[in-house]
Design a protein around this motif. Structure first.
Motif, PDB file in Angstrom:
ATOM      1  N   HIS A 103      -9.261   3.877   1.129  1.00 10.01           N
ATOM      2  CA  HIS A 103      -9.745   3.136  -0.025  1.00 10.01           C
ATOM      3  C   HIS A 103      -9.277   1.688   0.064  1.00 10.01           C
ATOM      4  CE1 HIS A 103     -10.978   6.754  -2.258  1.00 10.01           C
ATOM      5  NE2 HIS A 103      -9.839   7.294  -1.875  1.00 10.01           N
ATOM      6  N   LEU A 104      -9.886   0.852  -0.755  1.00  7.56           N
ATOM      7  CA  LEU A 104      -9.363  -0.482  -1.023  1.00  7.56           C
ATOM      8  C   LEU A 104      -8.590  -0.397  -2.336  1.00  7.56           C
ATOM      9  CD1 LEU A 104     -12.337  -2.856  -0.170  1.00  7.56           C
ATOM     10  CD2 LEU A 104     -10.129  -2.766   0.985  1.00  7.56           C
ATOM     11  N   TYR A 105      -7.326  -0.795  -2.318  1.00 10.94           N
ATOM     12  CA  TYR A 105      -6.480  -0.691  -3.503  1.00 10.94           C
ATOM     13  C   TYR A 105      -6.215  -2.063  -4.106  1.00 10.94           C
ATOM     14  CZ  TYR A 105      -5.532   4.145  -2.169  1.00 10.94           C
ATOM     15  OH  TYR A 105      -5.661   5.478  -1.858  1.00 10.94           O
ATOM     16  N   PHE A 106      -6.040  -2.086  -5.443  1.00 10.32           N
ATOM     17  CA  PHE A 106      -5.677  -3.320  -6.125  1.00 10.32           C
ATOM     18  C   PHE A 106      -4.593  -3.026  -7.153  1.00 10.32           C
ATOM     19  CE2 PHE A 106      -8.898  -1.440  -8.792  1.00 10.32           C
ATOM     20  CZ  PHE A 106      -8.570  -1.795 -10.099  1.00 10.32           C
ATOM     21  N   ASN A 107      -3.941  -4.080  -7.610  1.00 13.56           N
ATOM     22  CA  ASN A 107      -2.859  -3.985  -8.585  1.00 13.56           C
ATOM     23  C   ASN A 107      -3.409  -4.362  -9.954  1.00 13.56           C
ATOM     24  OD1 ASN A 107      -0.589  -4.239 -10.182  1.00 13.56           O
ATOM     25  ND2 ASN A 107       0.606  -5.336  -8.644  1.00 13.56           N
ATOM     26  N   ARG A 108      -3.521  -3.376 -10.842  1.00 17.43           N
ATOM     27  CA  ARG A 108      -4.167  -3.654 -12.123  1.00 17.43           C
ATOM     28  C   ARG A 108      -3.315  -4.522 -13.050  1.00 17.43           C
ATOM     29  NH1 ARG A 108      -4.495   2.092 -15.384  1.00 17.43           N
ATOM     30  NH2 ARG A 108      -2.279   2.532 -15.586  1.00 17.43           N
ATOM     31  N   GLN A 109      -2.098  -4.826 -12.632  1.00 15.47           N
ATOM     32  CA  GLN A 109      -1.303  -5.785 -13.390  1.00 15.47           C
ATOM     33  C   GLN A 109      -1.923  -7.178 -13.296  1.00 15.47           C
ATOM     34  OE1 GLN A 109       2.770  -6.010 -12.105  1.00 15.47           O
ATOM     35  NE2 GLN A 109       3.312  -7.635 -13.559  1.00 15.47           N
ATOM     36  N   PRO A 165      -6.494  -2.297   2.158  1.00 13.39           N
ATOM     37  CA  PRO A 165      -7.047  -1.023   2.600  1.00 13.39           C
ATOM     38  C   PRO A 165      -5.916  -0.088   3.018  1.00 13.39           C
ATOM     39  CG  PRO A 165      -7.172  -2.604   4.379  1.00 13.39           C
ATOM     40  CD  PRO A 165      -6.596  -3.343   3.199  1.00 13.39           C
ATOM     41  N   MET A 166      -6.073   1.176   2.708  1.00 18.15           N
ATOM     42  CA  MET A 166      -5.065   2.137   3.143  1.00 18.15           C
ATOM     43  C   MET A 166      -5.632   3.549   3.055  1.00 18.15           C
ATOM     44  SD  MET A 166      -1.021   2.291   2.176  1.00 18.15           S
ATOM     45  CE  MET A 166      -0.891   0.569   2.651  1.00 18.15           C
ATOM     46  N   THR A 167      -5.187   4.389   3.975  1.00 16.78           N
ATOM     47  CA  THR A 167      -5.569   5.791   3.931  1.00 16.78           C
ATOM     48  C   THR A 167      -4.966   6.438   2.689  1.00 16.78           C
ATOM     49  OG1 THR A 167      -5.690   5.855   6.336  1.00 16.78           O
ATOM     50  CG2 THR A 167      -5.487   7.957   5.212  1.00 16.78           C
ATOM     51  N   GLU A 168      -5.755   7.224   2.007  1.00 15.61           N
ATOM     52  CA  GLU A 168      -5.383   7.770   0.699  1.00 15.61           C
ATOM     53  C   GLU A 168      -4.040   8.500   0.721  1.00 15.61           C
ATOM     54  OE1 GLU A 168      -7.910  10.086  -2.632  1.00 15.61           O
ATOM     55  OE2 GLU A 168      -7.726  11.175  -0.735  1.00 15.61           O
ATOM     56  N   LEU A 187      -4.409   1.106  -8.027  1.00 16.13           N
ATOM     57  CA  LEU A 187      -5.627   1.896  -8.189  1.00 16.13           C
ATOM     58  C   LEU A 187      -6.606   1.615  -7.054  1.00 16.13           C
ATOM     59  CD1 LEU A 187      -6.356   1.387 -12.001  1.00 16.13           C
ATOM     60  CD2 LEU A 187      -5.310   3.389 -10.921  1.00 16.13           C
ATOM     61  N   PRO A 188      -7.440   2.604  -6.683  1.00 15.04           N
ATOM     62  CA  PRO A 188      -8.498   2.342  -5.697  1.00 15.04           C
ATOM     63  C   PRO A 188      -9.709   1.693  -6.352  1.00 15.04           C
ATOM     64  CG  PRO A 188      -8.525   4.653  -6.361  1.00 15.04           C
ATOM     65  CD  PRO A 188      -7.349   4.031  -7.057  1.00 15.04           C
ATOM     66  N   VAL A 189     -10.360   0.802  -5.626  1.00 13.63           N
ATOM     67  CA  VAL A 189     -11.597   0.205  -6.119  1.00 13.63           C
ATOM     68  C   VAL A 189     -12.666   1.287  -6.174  1.00 13.63           C
ATOM     69  CG1 VAL A 189     -13.336  -1.564  -5.701  1.00 13.63           C
ATOM     70  CG2 VAL A 189     -10.954  -1.990  -5.088  1.00 13.63           C
ATOM     71  N   GLU A 190     -13.367   1.365  -7.298  1.00 10.59           N
ATOM     72  CA  GLU A 190     -14.386   2.402  -7.460  1.00 10.59           C
ATOM     73  C   GLU A 190     -15.540   2.207  -6.475  1.00 10.59           C
ATOM     74  OE1 GLU A 190     -15.740   2.708 -11.443  1.00 10.59           O
ATOM     75  OE2 GLU A 190     -13.766   3.208 -12.274  1.00 10.59           O
TER      76      GLU A 190
END
Length: 324
Positions: A103-109, A165-168, A187-190
């Motif tokens: 997934h592509l992950y982001f920091n919701r902060q 990006p990172m493997t789940e 969180l992963p990008v939807e």
């Protein structure tokens, strides 16, 4: 003499089946490969190779170095690798050993969400020497390089990059074990995911071809065994652990068994430990007023963890709940 010759012949014929070994380079990539060359994927590959009594001899070597040495023929096998069209030109790939999702992950902060058609507007991170599958690689090809996943995740938490990006299972393992306090921030990008397989790679030499032939036969032979299929690591939920304390004007903690009907009541000792299993509505939803009295008087459901009522499921006023 004839008996001795027969025994010697049997020894020579039988010995290879019990003395085979395969040298494979690898590096930590938890939970798949751990620091001691164990882990889910290493154990899986050992099980596959055990079918014809081949012992796997692991040698620790960074993935980019391992790949380069397999390309040059200095090493004959390395594991595990994503299969890409570029890599296929340089090394031999086995059948898929296991499957993963990245997934592509982001920091919701710092970000609410990231849209795929706006990726160029963000700061990208990636780990040196890694492929995440061809589609994901195309998205992050210009990303800032980090030595390992931990440094890359720390950069995401520190707002040095916007997505990663990172493997789940790799991300979930780090959040579960090393960053449990921040796990709800990442969180992963939807609707952005890459499903790919991991393989053993071998050199484009007669030795490498023989290794791939052997490994492929054993992978196919093991395909029907469900115990040889890896499940992804799930993100564990951190429990809401609390200590129950008295509050001003309420020198005793009174718990009740139900919110309706005719509940029974218990007195709890100050400092009782509890697990919050269901928060009251006013603790989970926004209020139209800043008057907090009703919020504090509402009751949440807890399980008592110590004292004479250990194991009891009761309701207590929010004012008594102090999270740990």
């Amino acid at each position: 003499m004839r008996i001795t010759t027969t025994l010697l012949l049997l020894y020579v014929l039988v010995l290879p089946a019990f003395a085979q070994s395969l040298s494979v380079t690898t590096a930590p990539w938890q939970p798949y490969i751990d620091e001691n060359q164990g882990g889910k994927a290493a154990n899986l590959f050992e099980q596959i190779m055990s079918q014809n009594n081949t012992a796997v001899e692991w040698q620790r070597q960074n993935y980019d170095l391992g790949f380069a040495q397999v390309v040059s023929g200095q090493k004959h096998a390395s594991f595990p690798y994503f299969k890409t069209s570029e890599r296929v030109q340089q090394v031999l790939f086995s059948r898929p050993v296991f499957q993963v999702t990245s997934h592509l992950y982001f920091n919701r902060q710092y970000q609410k969400s990231i849209l795929i058609n706006q990726l160029g507007d963000y700061r990208i991170g990636r780990v040196a020497g890694y492929s995440y599958g061809e589609q994901m690689d195309a998205w992050v090809s210009q990303g800032k390089i980090f030595i390992n996943e931990r440094q890359a995740l720390q950069a995401l938490l520190d707002n040095d990059i916007d997505y990663l990006p990172m493997t789940e299972s790799v991300m979930n393992h780090m959040l579960n074990t090393q960053y449990s306090a921040q796990k709800l921030l990442i969180l992963p990008v939807e609707n952005i995911a890459d499903h790919a397989s991991l393989h053993l790679i071998a050199s484009k030499t007669p030795k490498g071809e023989a290794i791939i032939d052997q490994v492929n036969r054993l992978i196919e032979q093991a395909a029907s065994f469900k115990s040889l299929q890896l499940e992804p690591e799930r993100l564990t939920k951190s429990p809401d652990l609390a200590v129950l304390n008295t509050s001003e004007g309420y020198p005793a903690i009174i718990a009740q068994t139900d919110l309706s009907g005719s509940p029974s009541y218990y007195s709890l000792a100050n400092g009782t430990k509890a697990l919050v299993v269901e928060w009251s509505l006013k603790m989970t939803a926004a209020s139209k007023t800043d008057h907090i009295y009703q919020n504090m008087m509402e009751m949440s459901k807890v399980v008592i963890l110590n004292g004479p009522l250990v194991g009891k499921e009761v309701y207590v006023k929010n004012m008594h709940i102090e999270l740990q």
